[in-house]
Design an enzyme around this catalytic site. Structure first.
Site, PDB file in Angstrom:
ATOM      1  N   ASP A 118      -1.111 -26.794  27.040  1.00 53.52           N
ATOM      2  CA  ASP A 118      -1.447 -25.698  25.905  1.00 53.52           C
ATOM      3  C   ASP A 118      -0.582 -24.583  25.893  1.00 53.52           C
ATOM      4  OD1 ASP A 118      -3.215 -27.865  24.749  1.00 53.52           O
ATOM      5  OD2 ASP A 118      -4.596 -27.056  25.731  1.00 53.52           O
ATOM      6  N   ASP A 162       1.523 -25.556  32.817  1.00 54.42           N
ATOM      7  CA  ASP A 162       0.462 -25.691  31.896  1.00 54.42           C
ATOM      8  C   ASP A 162       0.676 -26.553  30.746  1.00 54.42           C
ATOM      9  OD1 ASP A 162      -1.880 -24.549  30.591  1.00 54.42           O
ATOM     10  OD2 ASP A 162      -0.746 -23.524  29.493  1.00 54.42           O
TER      11      ASP A 162
HETATM   12  P1  B16 Z   1     -10.191 -28.914  25.972  1.00 49.57           P
HETATM   13  P2  B16 Z   1      -4.223 -25.170  29.150  1.00 49.57           P
HETATM   14  C1  B16 Z   1      -6.579 -25.100  28.095  1.00 49.57           C
HETATM   15  O1  B16 Z   1      -5.433 -25.734  28.265  1.00 49.57           O
HETATM   16  C2  B16 Z   1      -6.561 -24.244  26.945  1.00 49.57           C
HETATM   17  O2  B16 Z   1      -5.381 -23.026  27.081  1.00 49.57           O
HETATM   18  C3  B16 Z   1      -7.860 -23.656  26.504  1.00 49.57           C
HETATM   19  O3  B16 Z   1      -7.699 -22.798  25.396  1.00 49.57           O
HETATM   20  C4  B16 Z   1      -8.670 -24.637  26.385  1.00 49.57           C
HETATM   21  O4  B16 Z   1     -10.119 -24.313  25.974  1.00 49.57           O
HETATM   22  C5  B16 Z   1      -8.899 -25.508  27.643  1.00 49.57           C
HETATM   23  O5  B16 Z   1      -7.491 -26.074  27.673  1.00 49.57           O
HETATM   24  C6  B16 Z   1      -9.938 -26.480  27.435  1.00 49.57           C
HETATM   25  O6  B16 Z   1      -9.300 -27.656  26.599  1.00 49.57           O
HETATM   26  O7  B16 Z   1     -11.120 -28.180  24.981  1.00 49.57           O
HETATM   27  O8  B16 Z   1      -9.143 -29.547  25.130  1.00 49.57           O
HETATM   28  O9  B16 Z   1     -10.725 -29.708  26.980  1.00 49.57           O
HETATM   29  O10 B16 Z   1      -3.481 -24.071  28.817  1.00 49.57           O
HETATM   30  O11 B16 Z   1      -4.689 -25.155  30.608  1.00 49.57           O
HETATM   31  O12 B16 Z   1      -3.343 -26.405  29.020  1.00 49.57           O
HETATM   32 MG    MG Z   2      -2.088 -22.619  28.370  1.00 50.96          MG
END
Ligand code: B16
Ligand code: MG
Length: 213
Positions: A11, A9
Site C-alpha cells: 500500500d 511494501d
Molecule cells: P489491512 P502496507 C498497511 O499496508 C497499510 O499501510 C496500513 O495503512 C494498514 O492499516 C495496514 O496495511 C493493514 O491493512 O487493514 O488491509 O489489513 O503499507 O504495509 O502494505
Molecule cells: Mg505502505
C-alpha cells in the site's frame, strides 16, 4: 553491497491503495464525529488495522470501548475499504512500476512483498500480480506489524535470502524503522521521504533502477 532481493511494501509503494485506506477511515471518523485528515492518515501507514483505530480514537472517549466494539469499528472500515478494492483492475498498476519490477527481475533480483495488510493477496489479484512475486509476507503471517521487523524477516525467510542481502522499499516511517530493525537497508518513497530516515530517497519508483543495477 551485493543485494540479492528487494522487498516491496504494497500500500503506497506498488499501488495507491493508501488512498482507499484514507477514504475508509475518513468515512468511519465522519460517522463517529471524530477529526481525521491526511496528517492523522500518514501516522497509519504500515500500522495494523486495530492499531490504526487506536490512533483515530486516541483523543476521544471512544478509546474506552470494549475490544469487541473496537473490532466492530475496524471491521466497518475494512468493509468500506474492500468495496473500494473490488473496483480495482490491472489498470491501477502504474506502467512505470510494472516495467521497473520486470527489469529488476531480469537483473537477477528476487522480488517479495512485505505488507502489514491482511488484504494483500486480494490486492495483488486485482492488479494482475497474483503469482508474480517470489514471496509474499503480509498481515496474515505476522503477530506484530511495522515498526516491528517481523514482516520483513519473514519475507527474507520465505525467499531463503539473508536479511543483510535484502533491501526494502517503503512509503511509511514505521516501515523504514522495521527494515532497519531487520538489518536491511531501505529506500523511501512518498510520505517516507519526509521522515528522512531512508538510506535512499526515491522521487519516483523507476529511480530504483539507478540503485539496483
Ligand atoms: P489491512 P502496507 C498497511 O499496508 C497499510 O499501510 C496500513 O495503512 C494498514 O492499516 C495496514 O496495511 C493493514 O491493512 O487493514 O488491509 O489489513 O503499507 O504495509 O502494505
Ligand atoms: Mg505502505
Amino acid at each position: 553491497m551485493n543485494y540479492q532481493a528487494i522487498i516491496f511494501d504494497l500500500d503506497g509503494v506498488i499501488v495507491h491503495t493508501d488512498r482507499y485506506h484514507y477514504l475508509g477511515w475518513k468515512a468511519l471518523a465522519d460517522r463517529l464525529g471524530l477529526p481525521f485528515d491526511e496528517t492523522v492518515n500518514n501516522r497509519l501507514r504500515g500500522v495494523s488495522r486495530l492499531e490504526s483505530l487506536e490512533i483515530i480514537l486516541e483523543n476521544s472517549e471512544l478509546k474506552n470501548l470494549s475490544p469487541d466494539e473496537k473490532t466492530a469499528l475496524a471491521t466497518e472500515k475494512n468493509e468500506t475499504y474492500k468495496t473500494l478494492l473490488q473496483a480495482m483492475t490491472p489498470a491501477d498498476l502504474a506502467g512505470e512500476v510494472l516495467s521497473a519490477l520486470r527489469t529488476l527481475r531480469e537483473r537477477g533480483y528476487k522480488l517479495a512483498i512485505g505488507s502489514s495488510s491482511r488484504n494483500a493477496k486480494l490486492i495483488l489479484e486485482k492488479i494482475g500480480l497474483a503469482g508474480f512475486f517470489d514471496a509474499v509476507s503480509d498481515g496474515n503471517n505476522i503477530v506484530n506489524s511495522k515498526p516491528d521487523p517481523e514482516v520483513f524477516l519473514k519475507a527474507a525467510e520465505f525467499l531463503g535470502v539473508s536479511p543483510a542481502a535484502c533491501a526494502v522499499v517503503e512509503d511509511a516511517g514505521a516501515g523504514i524503522e522495521a527494515a532497519h530493525r531487520a538489518g536491511m537497508k531501505a529506500a523511501a518513497i512518498g510520505d517516507a521521504v519526509r521522515h528522512g530516515s531512508g538510506d535512499w530517497n526515491l522521487g519516483t519508483f523507476a529511480d530504483l533502477l539507478g540503485i539496483f543495477r
